[in-house]
Design a protein around this motif. Structure first.
Motif, PDB file in Angstrom:
ATOM      1  N   LEU A 243     -22.660   3.116  24.340  1.00  0.00           N
ATOM      2  CA  LEU A 243     -23.190   2.541  25.575  1.00  0.00           C
ATOM      3  C   LEU A 243     -24.098   1.394  25.157  1.00  0.00           C
ATOM      4  O   LEU A 243     -25.186   1.624  24.637  1.00  0.00           O
TER       5      LEU A 243
ATOM      6  N   ASP B 273     -20.705  -6.932  23.944  1.00  0.00           N
ATOM      7  CA  ASP B 273     -19.420  -6.767  24.614  1.00  0.00           C
ATOM      8  C   ASP B 273     -18.298  -7.593  24.001  1.00  0.00           C
ATOM      9  O   ASP B 273     -17.297  -7.849  24.648  1.00  0.00           O
ATOM     10  N   SER B 274     -18.483  -8.019  22.743  1.00  0.00           N
ATOM     11  CA  SER B 274     -17.385  -8.794  22.161  1.00  0.00           C
ATOM     12  C   SER B 274     -16.279  -7.833  21.735  1.00  0.00           C
ATOM     13  O   SER B 274     -16.529  -6.672  21.409  1.00  0.00           O
ATOM     14  N   ILE B 275     -15.045  -8.350  21.758  1.00  0.00           N
ATOM     15  CA  ILE B 275     -13.900  -7.501  21.437  1.00  0.00           C
ATOM     16  C   ILE B 275     -14.028  -6.910  20.035  1.00  0.00           C
ATOM     17  O   ILE B 275     -13.653  -5.775  19.785  1.00  0.00           O
TER      18      ILE B 275
ATOM     19  N   VAL C 162     -16.042  -3.786  20.191  1.00  0.00           N
ATOM     20  CA  VAL C 162     -15.287  -2.690  20.808  1.00  0.00           C
ATOM     21  C   VAL C 162     -14.294  -2.127  19.793  1.00  0.00           C
ATOM     22  O   VAL C 162     -14.204  -0.914  19.585  1.00  0.00           O
ATOM     23  N   GLU C 163     -13.559  -3.038  19.124  1.00  0.00           N
ATOM     24  CA  GLU C 163     -12.542  -2.587  18.167  1.00  0.00           C
ATOM     25  C   GLU C 163     -13.170  -1.805  17.023  1.00  0.00           C
ATOM     26  O   GLU C 163     -12.661  -0.762  16.619  1.00  0.00           O
TER      27      GLU C 163
ATOM     28  N   LEU D 175     -14.134   1.710  18.181  1.00  0.00           N
ATOM     29  CA  LEU D 175     -12.993   2.609  18.378  1.00  0.00           C
ATOM     30  C   LEU D 175     -12.369   3.001  17.039  1.00  0.00           C
ATOM     31  O   LEU D 175     -11.965   4.138  16.843  1.00  0.00           O
TER      32      LEU D 175
ATOM     33  N   THR E 109     -15.118   7.697  21.234  1.00  0.00           N
ATOM     34  CA  THR E 109     -14.143   8.089  22.255  1.00  0.00           C
ATOM     35  C   THR E 109     -13.926   6.954  23.234  1.00  0.00           C
ATOM     36  O   THR E 109     -12.805   6.652  23.624  1.00  0.00           O
ATOM     37  N   THR E 110     -15.016   6.316  23.635  1.00  0.00           N
ATOM     38  CA  THR E 110     -14.880   5.141  24.493  1.00  0.00           C
ATOM     39  C   THR E 110     -16.098   4.245  24.347  1.00  0.00           C
ATOM     40  O   THR E 110     -17.057   4.590  23.661  1.00  0.00           O
ATOM     41  N   TYR E 111     -16.028   3.086  24.994  1.00  0.00           N
ATOM     42  CA  TYR E 111     -17.040   2.059  24.807  1.00  0.00           C
ATOM     43  C   TYR E 111     -17.384   1.504  26.177  1.00  0.00           C
ATOM     44  O   TYR E 111     -16.519   0.991  26.876  1.00  0.00           O
TER      45      TYR E 111
END
Lengths: 323, 143
Positions: free
Chosen positions: B102, B106-108, B111-112, B115, B120-122
């Motif tokens: 959390l 927020d850059s890809i 996120v990558e 993960l 589990t999620t972002y």
């Protein structure tokens, strides 16, 4: 059009203001000085060679001309360089400032949500109304910061897009539902029509939703008194084409070339009555193009506008990111 | 009208409380305001909340309190979220605890990375409502 362009080229004062340099440093001014120097030099060399008929004189005059041109050229390069540097710093500043703003905005939005969802009993209607308005401003601020960050990323060439599976039809249905209140308040009828079948694409879900949201809310905002906004989803070979058509104020012909420029907002009677940064279409165009599609529009003043965009239909439905 | 709405909310809260009473959530977040808001909201949704203000404490608590789920920020003092995530996932005792990152990064690539490390999620804080965070937690815990 051409006359306007030529006049703009010679408007050194405006150029200097735009670039943040003094008049004699503007590239156009320096280019003209260079042109004058070249003509004078050719003429000078011609006269010198005619009068003196001596190669030394020609070589000396040619060398001084080259030195002069070199100095002016250097000026132009350093000016352009400093402008580019300043631009980069500005983009970095926007990017850092927007990131820093995200935390207080999250705090504010979550505090408001906590208050509304868990502690609202006992509040008067007036108090709730004010809380809702503050919460709404928080949402707007969040969207603005996202827009500024995306703009900075586009300028830096670092906008990375997620690859989510999207059913465009469902997404449009959801967005139309969420825009209904705005449409009703403006006496605008929202009509959606689809071709048969699925509209599955692989693109950045949040950002494609921003593109659609911007185009639909623009169409509603610029309707004027009352009217109709149509959203038409069609399949064109390997592409999905979305058209958002309104019968609003339209865009004056003279301003159509500037639509999609950063911070540009068309001059029309509604401009001052609606919110807007002039970033929505700039971001939308970049997102669509980076996703493999294109965005364009047709507009007639006082008749209405049609905004189109296409996106490639996904052949393989594959979930790459699940966030 | 208001009273009625309050009653409905109270009833729905008590239902929520019942089904999530036993679920322990560890929140690792250094921003005191966000920490407080998340704790209050999730407590009222029926979860049992423990919290840490830095990565190192968060990592220790993940071992001692054995939470059912961890909400983890990325930019944290002492140990950042990625390190905490890596260590939680490499310890056989804690590797099965679902972790939701959390954050406002927020850059890809962030996120990558998350993960890949086993999150589990972002979720990006500025883009999600508390209600959505809570329903994501419930969705993961119900799996």
């Amino acid at each position: 059009m051409l006359k306007q362009r030529i006049l703009n080229e010679f408007n050194f004062k405006k150029q200097a203001e735009e670039l943040g340099v003094s008049v004699w440093q503007t590239p156009s001014f320096l280019f003209i000085v260079m042109g004058v120097v070249i003509v004078a030099a050719i003429f000078g060399v011609y006269v010198a060679s005619k009068h003196y008929n001596s190669p030394e004189i020609v070589i000396i005059s040619e060398s001084s001309v080259v030195a002069l041109l070199f100095t002016i050229g250097n000026f132009i390069i350093s000016t352009v360089e400093s402008v580019a540097k300043a631009n980069k710093m500005k983009t970095e500043f926007v990017s850092i400032a927007s990131h820093q703003l995200k935390t207080p905005i999250s705090e504010m939005r979550w505090e408001m949500e906590l208050l509304k969802s868990k502690y609202s009993s006992g509040l008067s209607e007036k108090q709730l109304e004010i809380i809702n308005e503050v919460a709404h401003s928080g949402e707007k601020m969040g969207r603005l910061v996202n827009d500024l960050l995306d703009t900075a990323r586009i300028d830096q060439g670092s906008l990375a897009l997620a690859k989510d599976n999207i059913n465009l039809r469902d997404m449009i249905d959801e967005l139309v539902q969420s825009q209904k209140a705005l449409a009703n308040a403006s006496n605008v009828e929202l009509v959606v029509s689809f071709d048969e079948g699925d509209f599955n694409i692989v693109a950045d879900k949040r950002r494609i939703s921003v593109v659609l949201d911007n185009l639909i809310s623009n169409a509603i905002k610029y309707i004027g008194k009352s009217g109709m906004v149509e959203i038409i989803l069609e399949r064109k070979d390997d592409l999905v084409q979305v058209c958002i058509r309104d019968n609003g104020v339209g865009i004056p012909r003279s301003e159509q070339a500037r639509i999609g420029e950063k911070f540009f907002r068309s001059n029309n009677p509604i401009k001052n009555k609606t919110d807007g940064t002039g970033l929505g279409l700039y971001i939308a165009k970049n997102i669509v193009e980076q996703s493999g599609g294109s965005l364009w529009f047709k507009s007639i003043e006082n008749v209405g506008s049609e905004f189109y965009f296409t996106l490639p239909i996904s052949k393989k439905v594959k979930k790459l990111l699940h966030c | 009208m208001l009273k009625g709405a309050g009653l409905v909310r109270a009833v729905s809260n008590s239902i929520a409380k019942k089904s999530y009473m036993a679920k322990k959530i560890l929140i690792v977040e250094d921003d005191a305001v966000l920490q407080k808001v998340l704790t209050e909201y999730l407590t009222s949704e029926g979860f049992e909340i423990s919290s840490a203000l830095d990565g190192e404490t968060g990592l220790q608590m993940s071992k001692t309190i054995n939470p059912d789920l961890i909400l983890l920020d990325i930019i944290l003092p002492k140990k950042d979220g990625y390190e905490v995530l890596k260590e939680v996932k490499s310890d056989s005792k804690t590797k099965d605890i679902p972790i939701i990152l959390l954050t406002n990064l927020d850059s890809i690539s962030d996120v990558e990375k998350a993960l890949e490390l086993g999150a589990t999620t972002y979720l990006v804080k500025a883009d999600y409502k508390l209600e959505e965070v809570a329903s994501k937690i419930k969705e993961i815990l119900e799996k």
